[in-house]
Write a protein that holds these residues in place. Structure first.
Motif, short mmCIF file in Angstrom:
data_model
loop_
_atom_site.label_atom_id
_atom_site.label_comp_id
_atom_site.label_asym_id
_atom_site.label_seq_id
_atom_site.Cartn_x
_atom_site.Cartn_y
_atom_site.Cartn_z
N TYR A 11 105.67 -53.69 67.23
CA TYR A 11 105.97 -54.46 66.02
C TYR A 11 106.49 -53.58 64.89
O TYR A 11 107.38 -53.98 64.13
CB TYR A 11 104.74 -55.23 65.54
N GLU A 12 105.96 -52.37 64.76
CA GLU A 12 106.44 -51.47 63.72
C GLU A 12 107.89 -51.08 63.97
O GLU A 12 108.68 -50.99 63.02
CB GLU A 12 105.54 -50.24 63.62
N LYS A 13 108.26 -50.88 65.22
CA LYS A 13 109.66 -50.57 65.55
C LYS A 13 110.55 -51.76 65.23
O LYS A 13 111.62 -51.60 64.63
CB LYS A 13 109.76 -50.21 67.04
N LEU A 14 110.10 -52.96 65.60
CA LEU A 14 110.89 -54.16 65.30
C LEU A 14 111.03 -54.35 63.79
O LEU A 14 112.12 -54.68 63.30
CB LEU A 14 110.24 -55.40 65.93
N ALA A 16 110.96 -52.07 61.51
CA ALA A 16 111.86 -51.05 60.99
C ALA A 16 113.32 -51.38 61.33
O ALA A 16 114.22 -51.19 60.51
CB ALA A 16 111.48 -49.68 61.55
N ASP A 17 113.54 -51.88 62.53
CA ASP A 17 114.89 -52.21 62.97
C ASP A 17 115.44 -53.48 62.30
O ASP A 17 116.65 -53.62 62.14
CB ASP A 17 114.94 -52.39 64.49
N PHE A 18 114.54 -54.39 61.95
CA PHE A 18 114.95 -55.67 61.35
C PHE A 18 114.12 -55.94 60.09
O PHE A 18 113.28 -56.85 60.05
CB PHE A 18 114.76 -56.81 62.36
N PRO A 19 114.35 -55.14 59.03
CA PRO A 19 113.53 -55.24 57.83
C PRO A 19 113.63 -56.59 57.09
O PRO A 19 112.72 -56.93 56.33
CB PRO A 19 114.02 -54.10 56.94
N THR A 21 113.51 -59.46 58.53
CA THR A 21 112.82 -60.47 59.32
C THR A 21 111.32 -60.34 59.07
O THR A 21 110.67 -59.46 59.64
CB THR A 21 113.13 -60.30 60.82
N TYR A 24 108.13 -59.95 61.86
CA TYR A 24 107.63 -58.74 62.50
C TYR A 24 106.53 -58.08 61.67
O TYR A 24 105.56 -57.56 62.22
CB TYR A 24 108.77 -57.76 62.78
#
Length: 93
Positions: A11-14, A16-19, A21, A24
């Motif tokens: 979830y932390e990666k998601l 970071a990748d989709f701030p 959204t 997440y």
């Protein structure tokens, strides 16, 4: 707790990748809340407070960043209430 840590990493990666959204970040907060419940209901030893405080930090920021997100606001209120309801920590334990 190890499974939760793996989930948090995803979830932390998601997040970071989709701030932009918020979902997440909600998932991160809900995972911390689940970790607290594992402690509160005896599945894992320890104090649930640190996990609830991490969840609170996530939902406080989420509520500030997305004030119109009703789910984020509900989770913020829920976590705030659960932290209030916890008995104070006893020194030395």
């Amino acid at each position: 707790v190890r499974e939760y840590q793996t989930t948090l990493a995803v979830y932390e990666k998601l997040a970071a990748d989709f701030p932009d959204t918020p979902r997440y970040r909600q998932d991160i907060g809900q995972t911390y809340w689940s970790m607290a419940n594992s402690v509160r209901f005896g599945k894992v030893p320890g104090d649930p407070r640190p996990y609830l405080e991490k969840a609170k930090a996530v939902f406080d920021k989420l509520a500030a960043d997305h004030p119109d997100d009703s789910q984020g606001q509900k989770w913020k209120q829920r976590i705030d209430g659960e932290l209030r309801d916890l008995k104070p920590a006893v020194k030395g334990k």
